[in-house]
Each structure stands twice: as structure tokens, then as C-alpha cells.
Design a protein around this motif. Sequence first.
Motif, PDB file in Angstrom:
ATOM      1  N   THR A   1      20.807 -11.478 -20.784  1.00  0.00           N
ATOM      2  CA  THR A   1      20.943 -11.709 -19.478  1.00  0.00           C
ATOM      3  C   THR A   1      22.062 -12.574 -19.027  1.00  0.00           C
ATOM      4  O   THR A   1      22.325 -13.566 -19.429  1.00  0.00           O
ATOM      5  CB  THR A   1      19.658 -12.527 -18.894  1.00  0.00           C
ATOM      6  OG1 THR A   1      18.526 -11.625 -19.560  1.00  0.00           O
ATOM      7  CG2 THR A   1      19.431 -12.420 -17.418  1.00  0.00           C
TER       8      THR A   1
ATOM      9  N   LYS B   1      28.382  -6.136  -7.480  1.00  0.00           N
ATOM     10  CA  LYS B   1      27.830  -6.047  -8.954  1.00  0.00           C
ATOM     11  C   LYS B   1      26.679  -4.968  -9.016  1.00  0.00           C
ATOM     12  O   LYS B   1      26.377  -4.588 -10.306  1.00  0.00           O
ATOM     13  CB  LYS B   1      27.485  -7.567  -9.476  1.00  0.00           C
ATOM     14  CG  LYS B   1      28.771  -8.431  -9.816  1.00  0.00           C
ATOM     15  CD  LYS B   1      28.114  -9.673 -10.024  1.00  0.00           C
ATOM     16  CE  LYS B   1      29.219 -10.954 -10.418  1.00  0.00           C
ATOM     17  NZ  LYS B   1      28.918 -12.098 -10.827  1.00  0.00           N
ATOM     18  N   THR B   2      25.729  -4.969  -8.170  1.00  0.00           N
ATOM     19  CA  THR B   2      24.336  -4.333  -8.280  1.00  0.00           C
ATOM     20  C   THR B   2      24.819  -2.713  -7.620  1.00  0.00           C
ATOM     21  O   THR B   2      23.863  -1.853  -7.628  1.00  0.00           O
ATOM     22  CB  THR B   2      23.498  -4.808  -7.391  1.00  0.00           C
ATOM     23  OG1 THR B   2      23.673  -5.067  -5.973  1.00  0.00           O
ATOM     24  CG2 THR B   2      23.168  -6.129  -7.937  1.00  0.00           C
TER      25      THR B   2
ATOM     26  N   THR C   1      15.305  -5.430 -12.322  1.00  0.00           N
ATOM     27  CA  THR C   1      16.440  -4.549 -12.512  1.00  0.00           C
ATOM     28  C   THR C   1      17.807  -5.290 -12.232  1.00  0.00           C
ATOM     29  O   THR C   1      18.812  -5.302 -12.869  1.00  0.00           O
ATOM     30  CB  THR C   1      16.268  -3.217 -11.870  1.00  0.00           C
ATOM     31  OG1 THR C   1      15.201  -2.574 -12.311  1.00  0.00           O
ATOM     32  CG2 THR C   1      17.625  -2.427 -12.124  1.00  0.00           C
TER      33      THR C   1
ATOM     34  N   LYS D   1      19.431  -8.095 -14.578  1.00  0.00           N
ATOM     35  CA  LYS D   1      20.216  -7.685 -15.570  1.00  0.00           C
ATOM     36  C   LYS D   1      21.687  -7.761 -15.328  1.00  0.00           C
ATOM     37  O   LYS D   1      22.436  -7.832 -16.012  1.00  0.00           O
ATOM     38  CB  LYS D   1      19.759  -6.208 -16.160  1.00  0.00           C
ATOM     39  CG  LYS D   1      18.388  -6.269 -16.614  1.00  0.00           C
ATOM     40  CD  LYS D   1      17.930  -4.909 -17.094  1.00  0.00           C
ATOM     41  CE  LYS D   1      16.442  -4.771 -17.443  1.00  0.00           C
ATOM     42  NZ  LYS D   1      15.923  -3.391 -17.460  1.00  0.00           N
ATOM     43  N   ASP D   2      21.872  -7.521 -14.008  1.00  0.00           N
ATOM     44  CA  ASP D   2      23.446  -7.585 -13.614  1.00  0.00           C
ATOM     45  C   ASP D   2      23.707  -8.906 -12.926  1.00  0.00           C
ATOM     46  O   ASP D   2      24.822  -9.223 -13.049  1.00  0.00           O
ATOM     47  CB  ASP D   2      23.445  -6.463 -12.293  1.00  0.00           C
ATOM     48  CG  ASP D   2      23.500  -5.178 -12.808  1.00  0.00           C
ATOM     49  OD1 ASP D   2      23.775  -4.698 -14.026  1.00  0.00           O
ATOM     50  OD2 ASP D   2      23.018  -4.375 -11.949  1.00  0.00           O
ATOM     51  N   LEU D   3      22.836  -9.534 -12.315  1.00  0.00           N
ATOM     52  CA  LEU D   3      23.276 -10.843 -11.577  1.00  0.00           C
ATOM     53  C   LEU D   3      22.852 -12.186 -12.519  1.00  0.00           C
ATOM     54  O   LEU D   3      23.410 -13.163 -12.067  1.00  0.00           O
ATOM     55  CB  LEU D   3      22.328 -10.843 -10.293  1.00  0.00           C
ATOM     56  CG  LEU D   3      22.933  -9.687  -9.250  1.00  0.00           C
ATOM     57  CD1 LEU D   3      22.105  -9.829  -8.052  1.00  0.00           C
ATOM     58  CD2 LEU D   3      24.474  -9.552  -9.102  1.00  0.00           C
TER      59      LEU D   3
END
Length: 148
Positions: free
Chosen positions: A35, A49-50, A117, A120-122
Amino acid sequence: MGSLYHLTPVKAALVCGAALALSLAAGCSKSGQETPQAQRATIEQLAQKTGCTLIGKRDSKELKQGQCKTSAGRYVLVSFTDDKGRDAWLTEAKPWGGTYLVGPGWVAVATPQILETLRKDLGGSIVHGDQHGVGDKSGGHSRGHSGG
């Protein structure tokens, strides 16, 4: 004299506990995927980012807010001038319920599934607001928090 590699059950448990603590500190999820470390960001940077295009943007001196709709679902992004403002906003929002992904200077608001969800990106931590319900034995109010 015994082998240097011989571990008693207590020592083995301590070694395993230390290894688990290190993996958690490194931000590894249960699936073994890492993460990301949450970073301070504007709503525009969070949106990028998303993979969303912000709509319905609002801008004030203390915060910026925008809405996103992606294949993951709908969510709201809010960025603050500082963590004190973010914390004050969360204090006011949590009694109304909801689930929040919280990072340094920002919050994302959505369902728990969408926030997992986005996490996972942030990066960030999932925070739950008060829950209001008939089956709740605390008179309809309960609080929750799960870090990450």
C-alpha cells in the motif's frame, strides 16, 4: 551446547511477531501487495492518481472539494490547507455516519468498498463515522476506526 539456530517456542514467537510488525510497518497488505505511503496532495492530484475528472468543484479558503465518478464508483475528494482543518472537518462529519479514507491534508468519502480500491492508489487510513441503526444497543450511535 546447542545450535545457534535452535529457537525455543518463545523465541520463535518473538521472531515471528517481529517479522509481522516489520511487514505491517512497511505497509504490506494481506495480499502481499504494498500500500503506498499517503502523501499530501490537492484534490486535482488525488483525482489524477485515481483516474477521474473532477466535477462539481467547490473552493474556499480552508478547503477544496470535488466529485469523481470512475469505474470504481462515485466518491468525493476534499483537500485542506492543513491537518487541523481536516481533523475539524472529520469531527463535524463523523456523527453523520459515512466512511472516509484519510491522508495528510485530505479525505475521500465513499462506500467502504470504493475506499479500499482508492487506498491502493492513495494510501491512507479508513475511518468510519458513527453508525445509526435500530439494532444498535448503544442507542443508535456507535463509533469505529480502522487504521492502515
